[in-house]
Motif scaffolding. Structure first.
Motif, mmCIF file in Angstrom:
data_model
loop_
_atom_site.group_PDB
_atom_site.id
_atom_site.type_symbol
_atom_site.label_atom_id
_atom_site.label_comp_id
_atom_site.label_asym_id
_atom_site.label_seq_id
_atom_site.Cartn_x
_atom_site.Cartn_y
_atom_site.Cartn_z
ATOM 1 N N LEU A 53 -1.868 4.229 -7.989
ATOM 2 C CA LEU A 53 -0.967 5.218 -8.671
ATOM 3 C C LEU A 53 -0.887 4.950 -10.315
ATOM 4 N N ARG A 54 -0.871 6.361 -10.990
ATOM 5 C CA ARG A 54 -0.983 6.078 -12.436
ATOM 6 C C ARG A 54 0.241 5.319 -12.779
ATOM 7 N N MET A 55 0.445 4.578 -13.825
ATOM 8 C CA MET A 55 1.455 3.886 -14.444
ATOM 9 C C MET A 55 2.474 4.889 -14.463
ATOM 10 N N GLU A 56 2.620 6.132 -14.967
ATOM 11 C CA GLU A 56 3.756 7.044 -14.984
ATOM 12 C C GLU A 56 4.286 7.462 -13.894
ATOM 13 N N GLU A 57 3.448 7.411 -12.686
ATOM 14 C CA GLU A 57 4.017 7.668 -11.353
ATOM 15 C C GLU A 57 4.554 6.623 -10.804
ATOM 16 N N GLU A 100 17.778 3.827 -8.348
ATOM 17 C CA GLU A 100 18.931 4.561 -8.273
ATOM 18 C C GLU A 100 19.507 4.879 -6.978
ATOM 19 N N LEU A 101 18.789 4.412 -6.002
ATOM 20 C CA LEU A 101 19.154 4.558 -4.653
ATOM 21 C C LEU A 101 20.457 3.800 -4.158
ATOM 22 N N ARG A 129 0.679 -1.148 0.022
ATOM 23 C CA ARG A 129 0.225 0.247 0.015
ATOM 24 C C ARG A 129 0.955 1.318 0.011
ATOM 25 N N CYS A 130 1.895 1.399 -0.506
ATOM 26 C CA CYS A 130 2.771 2.651 -0.913
ATOM 27 C C CYS A 130 2.269 3.483 -1.876
ATOM 28 N N LYS A 131 2.314 4.518 -1.543
ATOM 29 C CA LYS A 131 1.600 5.654 -2.579
ATOM 30 C C LYS A 131 2.870 6.590 -2.823
ATOM 31 N N GLY A 132 4.243 6.364 -2.667
ATOM 32 C CA GLY A 132 5.043 7.145 -3.181
ATOM 33 C C GLY A 132 5.461 8.514 -2.572
ATOM 34 N N GLN A 133 4.795 8.519 -0.975
ATOM 35 C CA GLN A 133 4.782 9.882 -0.525
ATOM 36 C C GLN A 133 6.310 9.875 -0.029
ATOM 37 N N LYS A 134 6.604 11.372 0.386
ATOM 38 C CA LYS A 134 8.024 11.607 0.797
ATOM 39 C C LYS A 134 8.451 10.825 2.063
ATOM 40 N N TRP A 135 7.890 10.403 3.069
ATOM 41 C CA TRP A 135 8.294 9.751 4.086
ATOM 42 C C TRP A 135 8.239 8.381 3.705
ATOM 43 N N SER A 144 6.206 4.317 -12.745
ATOM 44 C CA SER A 144 7.291 4.105 -13.582
ATOM 45 C C SER A 144 8.662 5.134 -12.621
ATOM 46 N N ARG A 145 7.991 6.348 -12.479
ATOM 47 C CA ARG A 145 8.985 7.452 -12.023
ATOM 48 C C ARG A 145 9.580 6.843 -10.716
#
Length: 180
Positions: A151-155, A165-166, A120-126, A157-158
């Motif tokens: 999430l949208r597919m573009e988000e 890259e981390l 249930r990850c939304k890509g939020q900062k935290w 992928s980003r």
């Protein structure tokens, strides 16, 4: 809600415990103290699932714990510090104040933590800070699995590119993404 004081002691070794604490207000000190005492009573558990726990009180050490599942657990970084033998960590949905970076890298991240599942990850900062910390410090991590939520597919992928890259403390760590 806890209606009275209870005593948990001299339990035989437990294999698995699943607990949901319905304490949503952090100023309920008496109730929170009792929940921490309850956790102390089951500290020999090997697998623990905890839901909805809010406390700033010191947690007991869980010396035998191999599997930990946290759902809406405030200050989840403090729990990692108390599980020196943890091998498998499952996190479901981090809220903004759920993750506070530990002052020292927990022992389990240096010696035993091999799998992390984050659902249930939304890509939020935290959430990204949590993932960056885990990848950068878990020295024996083999698998990180992230399940995206709505999430949208573009988000997606980003975010996948950003995570790939981390820097990783473990050169054997694979990252798996589940989503669109």
């Amino acid at each position: 809600m806890l209606g009275s004081i209870f005593v948990v002691k001299d339990l035989p070794p437990l294999v698995e415990v699943s607990v949901s604490f319905d304490c949503t207000v952090s100023y309920e000190c008496t109730t929170l103290d009792l929940w921490v005492l309850f956790l102390k009573g089951i500290s020999g558990v090997k697998s623990l699932s905890v839901q909805k726990f809010i406390s700033t009180l010191p947690l007991p050490v869980f010396p035998n714990m191999k599997h930990l599942e946290l759902k809406r657990f405030w200050h989840s970084g403090k729990f990692l510090e108390r599980c020196p033998e943890l091998e498998h960590l499952c996190i479901e949905k981090l809220e903004e104040f759920d993750w506070i970076e530990p002052k020292l890298v927990p022992a389990c991240m240096l010696t035993s933590l091999t799998t992390i599942k984050f659902t249930r990850c939304k890509g939020q900062k935290w959430e990204m800070q949590f993932l960056e910390y885990m990848l950068g410090n878990a020295e024996v991590l083999k698998t990180l699995t992230i399940t995206w939520e709505n999430l949208r597919m573009e988000e997606e992928s980003r975010l996948c590119v950003e995570l790939l890259e981390l820097p990783r403390a473990s050169r054997y760590c694979e990252i798996h993404f589940i989503g669109n």
